[in-house]
Design an enzyme around this catalytic site. Structure first.
Site, PDB file in Angstrom:
ATOM      1  N   GLY A   1      -6.524   6.572  -7.160  1.00  0.00           N
ATOM      2  CA  GLY A   1      -7.905   7.291  -7.884  1.00  0.00           C
ATOM      3  C   GLY A   1      -7.508   8.064  -8.979  1.00  0.00           C
TER       4      GLY A   1
ATOM      5  CB  SER B   1       2.994  -0.933  -0.374  1.00  0.00           C
ATOM      6  OG  SER B   1       2.006  -1.821  -1.241  1.00  0.00           O
TER       7      SER B   1
ATOM      8  CG  ASN C   1       1.466  -0.098  -4.757  1.00  0.00           C
ATOM      9  OD1 ASN C   1       0.335   0.544  -3.848  1.00  0.00           O
ATOM     10  ND2 ASN C   1       1.872  -1.356  -4.553  1.00  0.00           N
ATOM     11  CB  THR C   2      -0.758   4.333  -3.854  1.00  0.00           C
ATOM     12  OG1 THR C   2       0.286   3.872  -3.007  1.00  0.00           O
ATOM     13  CG2 THR C   2      -2.118   3.773  -3.834  1.00  0.00           C
TER      14      THR C   2
ATOM     15  CB  THR D   1      -9.693   4.149  -5.899  1.00  0.00           C
ATOM     16  OG1 THR D   1      -8.376   3.779  -5.076  1.00  0.00           O
ATOM     17  CG2 THR D   1     -10.197   5.373  -5.465  1.00  0.00           C
TER      18      THR D   1
ATOM     19  N   GLY E   1      -6.062   4.694 -10.860  1.00  0.00           N
ATOM     20  CA  GLY E   1      -7.008   5.547 -11.303  1.00  0.00           C
ATOM     21  C   GLY E   1      -7.959   5.119 -12.314  1.00  0.00           C
TER      22      GLY E   1
HETATM   23  C1  LIG Z   1      -6.531   0.952   1.455  1.00  0.00           C
HETATM   24  C2  LIG Z   1      -5.543   0.460   0.221  1.00  0.00           C
HETATM   25  C3  LIG Z   1      -4.814  -0.649   0.743  1.00  0.00           C
HETATM   26  C4  LIG Z   1      -3.984  -1.071  -0.273  1.00  0.00           C
HETATM   27  N1  LIG Z   1      -3.272  -2.315  -0.206  1.00  0.00           N
HETATM   28  C5  LIG Z   1      -2.433  -2.756  -1.138  1.00  0.00           C
HETATM   29  C6  LIG Z   1      -1.823  -3.905  -0.746  1.00  0.00           C
HETATM   30  O1  LIG Z   1      -1.723  -4.543   0.466  1.00  0.00           O
HETATM   31  N2  LIG Z   1      -0.810  -4.288  -1.619  1.00  0.00           N
HETATM   32  C7  LIG Z   1      -0.588  -3.525  -2.901  1.00  0.00           C
HETATM   33  O2  LIG Z   1       0.106  -3.962  -3.768  1.00  0.00           O
HETATM   34  N3  LIG Z   1      -1.450  -2.564  -3.233  1.00  0.00           N
HETATM   35  C8  LIG Z   1      -2.260  -2.343  -1.980  1.00  0.00           C
HETATM   36  N4  LIG Z   1      -3.113  -0.957  -2.594  1.00  0.00           N
HETATM   37  C9  LIG Z   1      -2.867  -0.244  -3.907  1.00  0.00           C
HETATM   38  C10 LIG Z   1      -3.843  -0.746  -4.852  1.00  0.00           C
HETATM   39  O3  LIG Z   1      -3.955  -1.964  -5.088  1.00  0.00           O
HETATM   40  C11 LIG Z   1      -3.738  -0.152  -6.274  1.00  0.00           C
HETATM   41  O4  LIG Z   1      -2.264  -0.350  -6.651  1.00  0.00           O
HETATM   42  C12 LIG Z   1      -3.774   1.416  -6.187  1.00  0.00           C
HETATM   43  O5  LIG Z   1      -4.870   1.942  -4.985  1.00  0.00           O
HETATM   44  C13 LIG Z   1      -4.324   2.244  -7.389  1.00  0.00           C
HETATM   45  O6  LIG Z   1      -5.003   1.909  -8.099  1.00  0.00           O
HETATM   46  P1  LIG Z   1      -6.508   2.575  -7.794  1.00  0.00           P
HETATM   47  O7  LIG Z   1      -6.308   4.120  -8.185  1.00  0.00           O
HETATM   48  O8  LIG Z   1      -7.418   1.931  -8.782  1.00  0.00           O
HETATM   49  O9  LIG Z   1      -6.981   2.365  -6.409  1.00  0.00           O
HETATM   50  C14 LIG Z   1      -3.848  -0.463  -1.575  1.00  0.00           C
HETATM   51  C15 LIG Z   1      -4.699   0.761  -1.773  1.00  0.00           C
HETATM   52  C16 LIG Z   1      -5.644   0.894  -0.796  1.00  0.00           C
HETATM   53  C17 LIG Z   1      -6.565   2.323  -1.072  1.00  0.00           C
END
Ligand SMILES: Cc1cc2nc3c(=O)[nH]c(=O)nc-3n(C[C@H](O)[C@H](O)[C@H](O)COP(=O)(O)O)c2cc1C
Length: 345
Positions: free
Chosen positions: A256, A175, A238-239, A307, A285
């Site tokens: 996203g 993260s 992760n992001t 997301t 995403g």
């Molecule tokens: C508000 C928010 C909080 C998140 N908290 C965590 C977290 O505590 N631990 C973690 O590994 N990833 C966390 N993430 C990341 C997501 O689990 C994911 O890996 C990331 O958003 C990419 O996927 P997506 O594009 O489908 O959202 C968080 C994402 C968001 C938007």
């Protein structure tokens, strides 16, 4: 029925949730998830047994995982009935954390579609309170417990204490919003010790969650170290860290559809490089059925998203599952794993 419900959610998202200030939208969305018994409606779930997969020997009814974000047990329980094959907890830390001050979440409209940038900073109740609460959560589908620490000892304690309550345990070293967690990827040499310690702390299957910001270190050092110490499941990932002046920390993690092209390329490259030596969860995403299909064809065993759950709504899972079933029908395949040989591979 599914189409009508999908249409209603999109209208609510476009007309209300996407217009409210982010904190109000989050509060409203989470209240809706808590109080509406959506998980009782069969429309969210697919009955197709061909979609089942295994991760670390644990059977998931399908390859879709709700990615780490929620710690609220009512929300996690509801999510388990919304079509996912497994659900992940928020990353839990040793002590409780209030998270970073607001603004810690903003929307972003990209050419690829709606996304989020967050600097949540691990808002969670901490190990003690979570360990006391978790046993009350029934596992309608497997639960992945996520942990984040700042030292080897912290990770080992978290995995040791929480491992018993999850079917799998995810070790978050990626993260971007908490320096000490994000920095693990910048010192891959020290990760061997971390992996050894967490492997020794539980008998449950372990997942390591990687950052898309460190592809070289991931592939040259971090994944090999994980495999060497018996961690065979990789969540990539992760992001992506970006500058964002609207956030209290001036930067955050982008999620996203903007990050999807990299997620797909990473899945394909990791599968080619490591062969069948690891199990792969693709994250980042995925917000449409075709995207889930393409990462599974490219080599992922499972895929996760957060997301898309917000921007496309709770019926996204069912839409993806139906698309996967129709692809199996079309190709005459008996199980999901056989998709790997498909055109995206
Ligand atoms: C508000 C928010 C909080 C998140 N908290 C965590 C977290 O505590 N631990 C973690 O590994 N990833 C966390 N993430 C990341 C997501 O689990 C994911 O890996 C990331 O958003 C990419 O996927 P997506 O594009 O489908 O959202 C968080 C994402 C968001 C938007």
């Amino acid at each position: 029925m599914a189409r009508v419900a999908d249409f209603i959610y999109r209208a609510i998202y476009r007309g209300l949730l996407s217009r409210l200030p982010e904190p109000a939208a989050v509060a409203l969305g989470q209240a809706g998830l808590r109080w509406l018994p959506l998980d009782r409606l069969p429309v969210f779930r697919s009955p197709d047994p061909r979609l089942a997969v295994t991760l670390g020997g644990v059977r998931l009814p399908n390859p879709l995982i709700l990615s780490s974000m929620y710690y609220d047990l009512v929300i996690l329980q509801r999510a388990m009935g919304l079509g996912f094959g497994a659900v992940t907890t928020k990353s839990i830390t040793l002590g409780p954390r209030p998270g970073h001050p607001r603004p810690n979440l903003v929307r972003i409209e990209t050419s690829a579609g709606p996304g989020l940038i967050n600097c949540n900073g691990f808002q969670n109740p901490g190990l003690g309170a979570y360990r006391a609460a978790l046993p009350s959560l029934p596992h309608r589908v497997p639960l992945i417990v996520s942990v984040a620490g700042e030292s080897v000892d912290e990770y080992a304690t978290l995995v040791g204490e929480l491992g018993a309550f999850g079917d799998l345990v995810e070790v978050n070293i990626s993260s971007p919003n908490t320096a000490l967690v994000y920095q693990w990827s910048q010192k891959p040499g020290e990760l061997g010790g971390l992996f050894k310690a967490v492997r020794g702390a539980t008998t449950k299957p372990l997942i390591v969650k990687l950052s898309p910001d460190f592809s070289e270190a991931n592939e040259d050092a971090i994944i090999p170290a994980a495999l060497e110490h018996g961690i065979r499941i990789v969540n990539y990932g992760n992001t992506r860290r970006v500058t964002e002046p609207r956030l209290s920390q001036g930067a955050g993690g982008l999620s996203g559809p903007e990050i999807f092209p990299e997620t797909l390329v990473n899945a394909r490259r990791i599968r080619r490089r490591f062969g069948e030596g690891l199990e792969l969860i693709a994250t980042g995403g995925i917000d449409a059925p075709e995207k889930a299909l393409s990462v599974l064809e490219a080599g992922a065993d499972a895929c996760s998203y957060f997301t898309g759950f917000i921007t496309r709504g709770p019926l996204l899972a069912r839409r993806i599952l139906d698309r996967l079933s129709s692809e199996l029908d079309h190709r005459g395949l008996a199980r999901l794993g056989e998709l790997r040989a498909g055109p995206g591979a």
